[in-house]
Design a protein around this motif. Structure first.
Motif, PDB file in Angstrom:
ATOM      1  N   LYS A  12       0.807  -1.220   0.000  1.00  0.00           N
ATOM      2  CA  LYS A  12       0.000   0.000   0.000  1.00  0.00           C
ATOM      3  C   LYS A  12       0.843   1.274   0.000  1.00  0.00           C
ATOM      4  O   LYS A  12       0.413   2.300  -0.501  1.00  0.00           O
ATOM      5  N   ASP A  13       2.023   1.214   0.582  1.00  0.00           N
ATOM      6  CA  ASP A  13       2.856   2.404   0.714  1.00  0.00           C
ATOM      7  C   ASP A  13       3.284   2.925  -0.649  1.00  0.00           C
ATOM      8  O   ASP A  13       3.639   2.159  -1.544  1.00  0.00           O
ATOM      9  N   ARG A  14       3.249   4.251  -0.769  1.00  0.00           N
ATOM     10  CA  ARG A  14       3.634   4.902  -2.019  1.00  0.00           C
ATOM     11  C   ARG A  14       4.739   5.936  -1.820  1.00  0.00           C
ATOM     12  O   ARG A  14       5.303   6.433  -2.784  1.00  0.00           O
ATOM     13  N   PHE A  15       5.061   6.235  -0.543  1.00  0.00           N
ATOM     14  CA  PHE A  15       6.061   7.262  -0.240  1.00  0.00           C
ATOM     15  C   PHE A  15       6.900   6.809   0.948  1.00  0.00           C
ATOM     16  O   PHE A  15       6.434   6.061   1.806  1.00  0.00           O
ATOM     17  N   ARG A  16       8.130   7.325   0.980  1.00  0.00           N
ATOM     18  CA  ARG A  16       9.020   7.029   2.101  1.00  0.00           C
ATOM     19  C   ARG A  16       9.786   8.289   2.459  1.00  0.00           C
ATOM     20  O   ARG A  16      10.249   9.029   1.598  1.00  0.00           O
ATOM     21  N   ILE A  17       9.894   8.527   3.768  1.00  0.00           N
ATOM     22  CA  ILE A  17      10.723   9.609   4.298  1.00  0.00           C
ATOM     23  C   ILE A  17      11.839   8.979   5.111  1.00  0.00           C
ATOM     24  O   ILE A  17      11.597   8.114   5.954  1.00  0.00           O
ATOM     25  N   GLU A  18      13.053   9.433   4.843  1.00  0.00           N
ATOM     26  CA  GLU A  18      14.196   9.037   5.651  1.00  0.00           C
ATOM     27  C   GLU A  18      14.609  10.256   6.468  1.00  0.00           C
ATOM     28  O   GLU A  18      14.810  11.348   5.920  1.00  0.00           O
ATOM     29  N   TYR A  19      14.707  10.056   7.782  1.00  0.00           N
ATOM     30  CA  TYR A  19      15.076  11.154   8.677  1.00  0.00           C
ATOM     31  C   TYR A  19      15.629  10.555   9.962  1.00  0.00           C
ATOM     32  O   TYR A  19      15.056   9.599  10.504  1.00  0.00           O
ATOM     33  N   ASP A  20      16.707  11.121  10.453  1.00  0.00           N
ATOM     34  CA  ASP A  20      17.280  10.733  11.742  1.00  0.00           C
ATOM     35  C   ASP A  20      17.569   9.227  11.798  1.00  0.00           C
ATOM     36  O   ASP A  20      17.236   8.551  12.774  1.00  0.00           O
ATOM     37  N   LEU A  21      18.167   8.717  10.701  1.00  0.00           N
ATOM     38  CA  LEU A  21      18.552   7.308  10.584  1.00  0.00           C
ATOM     39  C   LEU A  21      17.366   6.347  10.674  1.00  0.00           C
ATOM     40  O   LEU A  21      17.514   5.192  11.072  1.00  0.00           O
ATOM     41  N   TYR A  57      13.322   5.228   8.750  1.00  0.00           N
ATOM     42  CA  TYR A  57      12.431   5.319   7.601  1.00  0.00           C
ATOM     43  C   TYR A  57      10.988   5.285   8.076  1.00  0.00           C
ATOM     44  O   TYR A  57      10.639   4.510   8.967  1.00  0.00           O
ATOM     45  N   GLU A  58      10.162   6.098   7.464  1.00  0.00           N
ATOM     46  CA  GLU A  58       8.714   6.058   7.690  1.00  0.00           C
ATOM     47  C   GLU A  58       8.056   5.916   6.323  1.00  0.00           C
ATOM     48  O   GLU A  58       8.466   6.565   5.360  1.00  0.00           O
ATOM     49  N   TYR A  59       7.035   5.088   6.259  1.00  0.00           N
ATOM     50  CA  TYR A  59       6.331   4.813   5.006  1.00  0.00           C
ATOM     51  C   TYR A  59       4.916   5.371   5.074  1.00  0.00           C
ATOM     52  O   TYR A  59       4.294   5.362   6.143  1.00  0.00           O
ATOM     53  N   PHE A  60       4.411   5.799   3.908  1.00  0.00           N
ATOM     54  CA  PHE A  60       3.104   6.462   3.849  1.00  0.00           C
ATOM     55  C   PHE A  60       2.325   6.012   2.623  1.00  0.00           C
ATOM     56  O   PHE A  60       2.909   5.771   1.562  1.00  0.00           O
ATOM     57  N   THR A  61       1.022   5.963   2.780  1.00  0.00           N
ATOM     58  CA  THR A  61       0.143   5.624   1.662  1.00  0.00           C
ATOM     59  C   THR A  61      -0.323   6.869   0.917  1.00  0.00           C
ATOM     60  O   THR A  61      -0.716   6.774  -0.244  1.00  0.00           O
ATOM     61  N   THR A  62      -0.301   8.027   1.589  1.00  0.00           N
ATOM     62  CA  THR A  62      -0.798   9.255   0.966  1.00  0.00           C
ATOM     63  C   THR A  62       0.202  10.392   1.120  1.00  0.00           C
ATOM     64  O   THR A  62       0.987  10.425   2.073  1.00  0.00           O
ATOM     65  N   ILE A  63       0.129  11.329   0.208  1.00  0.00           N
ATOM     66  CA  ILE A  63       0.981  12.513   0.292  1.00  0.00           C
ATOM     67  C   ILE A  63       0.579  13.380   1.484  1.00  0.00           C
ATOM     68  O   ILE A  63       1.422  14.053   2.084  1.00  0.00           O
ATOM     69  N   GLU A  64      -0.696  13.322   1.851  1.00  0.00           N
ATOM     70  CA  GLU A  64      -1.147  14.067   3.032  1.00  0.00           C
ATOM     71  C   GLU A  64      -0.440  13.568   4.292  1.00  0.00           C
ATOM     72  O   GLU A  64      -0.059  14.365   5.153  1.00  0.00           O
ATOM     73  N   GLY A  65      -0.264  12.252   4.395  1.00  0.00           N
ATOM     74  CA  GLY A  65       0.457  11.684   5.527  1.00  0.00           C
ATOM     75  C   GLY A  65       1.904  12.141   5.551  1.00  0.00           C
ATOM     76  O   GLY A  65       2.457  12.443   6.610  1.00  0.00           O
ATOM     77  N   VAL A  66       2.521  12.204   4.373  1.00  0.00           N
ATOM     78  CA  VAL A  66       3.901  12.689   4.278  1.00  0.00           C
ATOM     79  C   VAL A  66       3.973  14.140   4.731  1.00  0.00           C
ATOM     80  O   VAL A  66       4.850  14.518   5.514  1.00  0.00           O
ATOM     81  N   CYS A  67       3.042  14.963   4.243  1.00  0.00           N
ATOM     82  CA  CYS A  67       3.034  16.386   4.611  1.00  0.00           C
ATOM     83  C   CYS A  67       2.892  16.577   6.118  1.00  0.00           C
ATOM     84  O   CYS A  67       3.588  17.408   6.715  1.00  0.00           O
ATOM     85  N   THR A  68       2.022  15.810   6.746  1.00  0.00           N
ATOM     86  CA  THR A  68       1.834  15.899   8.190  1.00  0.00           C
ATOM     87  C   THR A  68       3.126  15.534   8.919  1.00  0.00           C
ATOM     88  O   THR A  68       3.543  16.232   9.849  1.00  0.00           O
ATOM     89  N   TYR A  69       3.765  14.462   8.500  1.00  0.00           N
ATOM     90  CA  TYR A  69       4.996  14.012   9.139  1.00  0.00           C
ATOM     91  C   TYR A  69       6.109  15.047   8.969  1.00  0.00           C
ATOM     92  O   TYR A  69       6.801  15.388   9.937  1.00  0.00           O
ATOM     93  N   VAL A  70       6.281  15.550   7.753  1.00  0.00           N
ATOM     94  CA  VAL A  70       7.313  16.556   7.505  1.00  0.00           C
ATOM     95  C   VAL A  70       7.013  17.823   8.309  1.00  0.00           C
ATOM     96  O   VAL A  70       7.924  18.441   8.871  1.00  0.00           O
TER      97      VAL A  70
END
Length: 167
Positions: free
Chosen positions: A101-110, A112-125
């Motif tokens: 289901k995941d379509r995006f990944r953010i790497e931060y502070d060593l 990884y977080e995975y997200f299904t929506t860009i909205e989830g990525v925006c909230t995390y960032v």
């Protein structure tokens, strides 16, 4: 694959061990020197009608191996999600998101977080940078600004979107 894992020695002499993809290629009746099979599998799990396993490979998914498996077992449906950070490869063939289901990944502070929506990525960032971002463009700009102003490589933010391919 279970039989190959349980052998005393690898089916084919190699430096990866019993779970080298070349052993599987050979077991399926093909020549490992003609089928690109650089890597191995792990975490083999059979659950009813679903076979799951991970592969560790070089530079992307081993599509030639998957093609051979599909030719040998035509009733199988094969879905994968592949990551190769060094080559910038983030890809899945699960167009419906049924298994991956995941379509995006953010790497931060060593981490990884995975997200299904860009909205989830925006909230995390937004939580990381302390400033609300609502769109992909704003989020990508915020990441760029953040990375330009941080000196700690571990605190850099890396955004990856999976390419969805149909084969």
């Amino acid at each position: 694959m279970n039989n190959l894992e349980n052998r005393r020695k690898p089916l084919v002499d190699n430096s990866f061990g019993k779970t080298w993809l070349g052993c599987l290629v050979t077991k399926l009746g093909a020549d490992w020197q003609k089928v690109y099979c650089r890597g191995s599998w792990s975490d083999l799990d059979w659950n009813g009608s679903i076979l799951r396993f991970n592969t560790e490979t070089a530079w992307g998914p081993m599509n030639e191996v998957f093609k051979l498996v599909k030719e040998t077992y035509p009733s199988l449906e094969i879905y994968y999600m592949a990551e190769e950070d060094g080559m910038g490869v983030f890809i899945t063939n699960d167009t419906g998101g049924n298994y991956f289901k995941d379509r995006f990944r953010i790497e931060y502070d060593l981490d990884y977080e995975y997200f299904t929506t860009i909205e989830g990525v925006c909230t995390y960032v937004s939580e990381i940078i302390g400033k609300e971002v609502k769109t992909r463009a704003d989020m990508e700009q915020a990441i760029s600004d953040w990375n330009c102003n941080t000196e700690d490589d571990d605190k850099m933010i890396y955004f990856n979107a999976y390419e969805v391919v149909s084969e």
